[in-house]
Design a protein around this motif. Structure first.
Motif, PDB file in Angstrom:
ATOM      1  N   TRP A   1       1.959  14.488  14.997  1.00 18.28           N
ATOM      2  CA  TRP A   1       1.127  13.315  15.223  1.00 18.28           C
ATOM      3  C   TRP A   1      -0.202  13.759  15.834  1.00 18.28           C
ATOM      4  O   TRP A   1      -0.272  14.700  16.631  1.00 18.28           O
ATOM      5  CB  TRP A   1       1.847  12.328  16.129  1.00 18.28           C
TER       6      TRP A   1
ATOM      7  N   ASP B   1      -2.125  12.734  18.145  1.00 18.54           N
ATOM      8  CA  ASP B   1      -2.300  12.741  19.599  1.00 18.54           C
ATOM      9  C   ASP B   1      -1.396  13.733  20.325  1.00 18.54           C
ATOM     10  O   ASP B   1      -1.460  13.850  21.550  1.00 18.54           O
ATOM     11  CB  ASP B   1      -2.012  11.337  20.163  1.00 18.54           C
ATOM     12  N   SER B   2      -0.552  14.432  19.572  1.00 15.80           N
ATOM     13  CA  SER B   2       0.440  15.286  20.229  1.00 15.80           C
ATOM     14  C   SER B   2      -0.151  16.559  20.802  1.00 15.80           C
ATOM     15  O   SER B   2       0.387  17.134  21.751  1.00 15.80           O
ATOM     16  CB  SER B   2       1.547  15.649  19.234  1.00 15.80           C
ATOM     17  N   GLY B   3      -1.247  17.033  20.201  1.00 12.19           N
ATOM     18  CA  GLY B   3      -1.862  18.269  20.690  1.00 12.19           C
ATOM     19  C   GLY B   3      -1.088  19.516  20.314  1.00 12.19           C
ATOM     20  O   GLY B   3      -1.327  20.594  20.884  1.00 12.19           O
TER      21      GLY B   3
END
Length: 394
Positions: free
Chosen positions: A263, A265-267
């Motif tokens: 995802w 936004d997971s980084g």
């Protein structure tokens, strides 16, 4: 081909694992195309697995219930529709052990050890509930005649013997063994469920079918006596669901590792490094481990109970032990097959992967008997000392 004669629990497990590896290869294709597994079911018969519960005194291995459950779990982790086909074969063998005379046992067990398959024609549509029967075995001037219409007849299409439950002229329940090819027997491949697509669990028609008296087993005394036939049947059902759950989790892990994207936004660089995915995979594995542990514990309880005199209390304890396992195997099969898509992502829903077969199989098979009634049976037994009703669904 003559069937192999299995001689031990370990040999049964080894053969089940070998077959599962072969059955797994085209399981998705068989599901997608509703391709009936004729070649595979012949492999199952030739392997000797169909005879592993035959008593030793009749030449069988008489494996433990723990081994029987594991054989079904392993096969169903590869292809649960194929794995479900022989469930009634083993259920009927349990009835034979209690209701058949020695001559009937010798004949039926010999057929089974030679690789012949036993199907099922018990439930009916349009009745008040699953236990009500309209099929009739009538005594006529020309001998016994059998009439009726059955459904949910898993295994019948592949069977050499089709056992039919019916009522005789006195209204007593009987089990009639009908040989494949008998005039008046019609097996219809009309199973159209969205899951367990290749079990061929459809219609059996019985039209003035001639029956030899030696092929009739009385069930009235069996129904009145305490036994573990119901718990054994339910143990197999639970093992099927455990196999479905394992396959769903394995495919989830494989897809996340090789195809899923992390995802935004997971980084993280890989979906398999997503901390929430990692957490849920761990949770699924723990739940599966718990379900399998209760399945093995329930099977062990049946092994222990079977060595003593089985009274009403023992029968109740067996039902409750298996019901506990059935609750967890149902829950993990449904949860794992749904979580697959959440964790693997949108690409996992593409038809080319056919991963929805896990949920379809889990949802269809877990409807066999409602798990809410398993919870009720457990609670009522522990709280009020009420034993579950004795039948094949408990």
């Amino acid at each position: 081909m003559p069937a192999h004669r299995i001689s031990s629990d370990q040999e049964a497990l080894d053969i089940a694992r070998k077959l599962a590896a072969e059955f797994r290869v085209d399981a998705s294709v068989r599901d997608r195309e509703r391709r009936l597994p004729w070649k595979e079911i012949e492999q199952f018969s030739a392997s000797g697995l169909g005879g592993i519960s035959v008593p030793r005194e009749f030449g069988g291995a008489q494996v433990s219930y723990r081994t029987l459950a594991e054989v079904f779990r392993v096969l169903c982790s590869a292809d649960p529709a194929l794995g479900q086909i022989p469930q009634n074969h083993f259920g009927i063998l349990g009835v034979v052990a209690h209701s058949a005379d020695n001559a009937q046992k010798a004949r039926i067990y010999a057929d089974v050890l030679n690789g012949l398959r036993i199907g099922n024609a018990s439930p009916e549509r349009g009745t008040k509930n699953i236990l009500e029967m309209k099929a009739r075995l009538a005594e006529t001037p020309n001998g016994y005649r059998l009439n009726g219409k059955k459904f949910y007849s898993t295994g019948a299409l592949f069977a050499h013997w089709v056992p039919v439950k019916a009522l005789d002229d006195q209204g007593q329940a009987v089990l009639v063994f009908v040989k494949r090819g008998t005039p008046g027997l019609t097996i219809v491949d009309d199973w159209s469920a969205f899951g367990q697509r290749t079990t061929a669990s459809g219609t059996v028609l019985l039209e003035n079918l001639p029956v030899a008296v030696e092929n009739v087993l009385p069930l009235q005394k069996f129904a009145e006596q305490a036994s573990i036939q119901g718990p054994v049947s339910q143990l197999i059902q639970a093992a099927i669901d455990a196999g479905i759950a394992e396959a769903a989790i394995d495919d989830t892990i494989q897809f996340v590792r090789t195809r899923s994207r992390p995802w935004a936004d997971s980084g993280v660089e890989r979906a398999s490094d997503d901390p929430y995915v990692i957490r849920d995979i761990g949770d699924l594995k723990i739940r599966l481990h718990a379900a399998n542990a209760l399945l093995a514990k329930a099977a062990g309880a049946l092994d222990q109970i079977a060595t003593a005199v089985i009274d009403a209390d023992a029968s109740a304890r067996a039902s409750i032990a298996v019901a506990k396992a059935k609750v967890l195997t149902t829950e993990i099969a449904l949860l794992a097959s749904e979580k697959l898509f959440e964790l693997a992502g949108s690409a996992s829903t593409l038809a080319e992967h056919n991963l929805d077969r896990h949920w379809r199989n889990a949802r269809t098979h877990t409807l066999h008997d409602p798990v809410r009634w398993k919870l009720h049976a457990i609670g009522n037994y522990l709280l009020n000392g009420v034993a579950p009703a004795r039948h094949s669904w408990n």
